[in-house]
Scaffold this active site. Structure first.
Site, PDB file in Angstrom:
ATOM      1  N   GLU A   1     -87.028  41.436 -58.424  1.00 33.90           N
ATOM      2  CA  GLU A   1     -88.598  41.859 -58.278  1.00 33.90           C
ATOM      3  C   GLU A   1     -88.960  42.806 -57.230  1.00 33.90           C
ATOM      4  OE1 GLU A   1     -90.800  37.870 -60.002  1.00 33.90           O
ATOM      5  OE2 GLU A   1     -89.563  37.622 -58.374  1.00 33.90           O
TER       6      GLU A   1
HETATM    7  C1  ACM Z   1     -86.517  35.109 -59.437  1.00 36.66           C
HETATM    8  O1  ACM Z   1     -86.775  34.075 -60.008  1.00 36.66           O
HETATM    9  N1  ACM Z   1     -87.359  36.035 -58.921  1.00 36.66           N
HETATM   10  C2  ACM Z   1     -85.181  35.366 -59.051  1.00 36.66           C
END
Ligand code: ACM
Length: 520
Positions: free
Chosen positions: A332
């Protein structure tokens, strides 16, 4: 398999009736079967005439190399039995023997367990294997073996026969997010004890995120002094000193679990950016963050100080981590451009290698063509990711944590008091009914490192909460990681799972009584 065993034990019960007078010891009988275990063993050959009953004179036999596992076993069995169960180097009579030595078929994590009327013998090539066998023995005893006080009326019978058992995958992990909410060393140790009973052998600690930095880095003390001082919701947070971390690593090792520390980067880094202004591109430290948004922070890819900082962090963390893997996150990174992400990982992966470690990362890391020793951890929900499949084709082993199956922080249903649901509601059957060898298009069995059950902590603050989300789902992920796919069957699994309920009650585990299971 279950039906075959049932027939065998019916036959055995008939024999017991016929021979009750001639062979009084056989009347010890137990209704338990050798396969009433999670994870279900690879192979079990019951012998209902060979049940063993633990008694006050039973001794644990182990030589020096098996002593640690023997002491652990004695510590498990003494509170509820009230027996002395001394650990001795040789002995006859009623024995539980732990035998470290060449053992066919079981590899470096498996074991053989043989029970006859005189005792139980667990054999393995390694102490990891002996420890796994001890977890099986524990579940073959009545649930009240887990009680913390003496159970005067219990009959400590182990069903007779032989088990040969070894794991499908070498890596069977749990992850605990100690960044969104901090958990003390004692809270983590309790979870370690709980996961060890299902033959989990890795604990991934998510040690840094936007909301908190949880590991002391001596060359950058403000990371913990400032960056560790809060958590989601604005609580006091906390952190582990390096000595506390080393103690956690040693405690996990005593449960045959390797700690894999994660410092998430280049995103999920607000706590670090808030601790040192010079790590920010504009030289201004943002405030601490106690919300639950993701994707807004990034290390400054163009600044040399970023890599000096990460060299220090990785050097200090590698020095206190005996396991081969350091997890560098990589998920992310929405505040980092794709080009910057490539540049950043291109500089950080060699730092991990320089300090003698291999990298693990969330599956986004597969896009940078990392060395084949890097393990991408698949966490997506749609069963496909071209970069992950391409990495597998190049030789990287993939760790499987599909969020709609393996994320044990997701709510069970809309009424669950804890958890998130961005990946969907994950009931017990959802978390059990999947196959790592088909979970991601283009990644087959021999390209899978194993499975891991991540437990993110936006909504949880103590062991009671951890237990509610982890149990029962962790047991299912553990079985998927250990047992052969040929044994996979929800209907028989849910019966074995129901048997775990009284164990968890005896252990004081606050589990979710899913309506999908007929709890005992
Ligand atoms: C995640 O759940 N951002 C790895």
């Amino acid at each position: 398999m279950r039906r075959r065993v049932s027939l065998a034990s019916l036959f055995g019960a008939a024999l017991l009736v016929l021979t009750a007078f001639a062979q009084p010891a056989s009347a010890e009988g137990t209704s338990k079967q050798l396969t009433d275990v999670i994870p279900i063993p690879v192979d079990a050959k019951p012998n209902p005439r060979a049940d063993f009953r633990l008694d006050p004179a039973t001794v644990i036999v182990a030589d020096r190399n098996a002593r640690q596992v023997a002491d652990y076993l004695g510590g498990l069995l003494r509170p509820s039995t009230g027996y002395r169960l001394p650990v001795v180097s040789r002995g006859g009579g009623s024995t539980i023997e732990l035998d470290l030595g060449p053992t066919a078929k079981v590899g470096d994590q498996g074991y053989r367990l043989d029970t006859d009327r005189h005792g139980v013998t667990i054999r393995a090539n390694t102490t990891d294997g002996l420890f796994a066998g001890v977890q099986t023995l524990r579940q073959l005893l009545p649930a009240s073996i887990e009680a913390k006080s003496v159970q005067r009326h219990a009959r400590w019978v182990v069903p007779g026969g032989s088990i040969t058992d070894y794991p499908r995958f070498g890596y069977r992990g749990a992850m605990l997010d100690v960044a969104r909410h901090f958990f003390t060393p004692d809270q983590v140790k309790l979870y370690i004890d709980q996961i060890a009973q299902y033959k989990i052998n890795r604990l991934h600690l998510h040690l840094a995120d936007d909301q908190g930095w949880r590991i002391q880095i001596k060359s950058w003390p403000n990371l913990t002094a400032h960056g560790g001082s809060t958590e989601v919701g604005g609580g006091a947070g906390g952190y582990y000193t390096q000595d506390q971390y080393k103690d956690l690593v040693a405690y996990a090792a005593s449960r045959h679990i390797t700690i894999i520390p994660e410092i998430d980067m280049p995103g999920h880094t607000n706590a670090a950016l808030s601790s040192y202004a010079e790590l920010n591109c504009d030289g201004v430290a943002p405030p601490l963050y106690t919300g639950t948004d993701v994707g807004f922070s990034s290390f400054c890819v163009d600044k040399d100080i970023t890599y000096k900082f990460l060299d220090d962090v990785i050097r200090e963390l590698a020095a206190i981590t005996p396991g081969k893997y350091l997890h560098i996150g990589g998920d992310e990174a929405h505040a980092t451009t794709p080009a910057d992400y490539q540049t950043f990982m291109g500089k950080v992966l060699p730092i991990v290698a320089k300090y003698g470690k291999f990298a693990e990362g969330w599956n986004e890391i597969a896009s940078v063509n990392p060395p084949v020793t890097t393990v991408p951890q698949f966490w997506d929900t749609d069963g496909q990711d071209a970069a992950t499949a391409a990495a597998a084709a190049r030789g990287n082993k993939i760790l499987m944590s599909p969020a709609n199956k393996a994320y044990i922080d997701q709510q069970y249903n809309p009424d669950s008091p804890l958890g998130l649901h961005w990946a969907g509601y994950v009931e017990v059957q959802d978390s059990y009914d999947w196959d790592p060898a088909t979970a991601v298009q283009g990644v087959s069995e021999n390209q899978v490192a194993g499975v891991e059950a991540p437990l993110w902590s936006e909504t949880i603050t103590d062991n009671h909460d951890i237990e509610y989300l982890a149990f029962p789902r962790l047991a299912g992920i553990a079985e998927i990681g250990w047992s052969p796919q040929s044994t996979h069957d929800w209907n028989t699994y849910r019966e074995r799972l129901a048997d775990q309920g009284p164990r968890w009650d005896a252990e004081g585990i606050n589990f979710y009584r899913s309506p999908q299971v007929d709890w005992k």
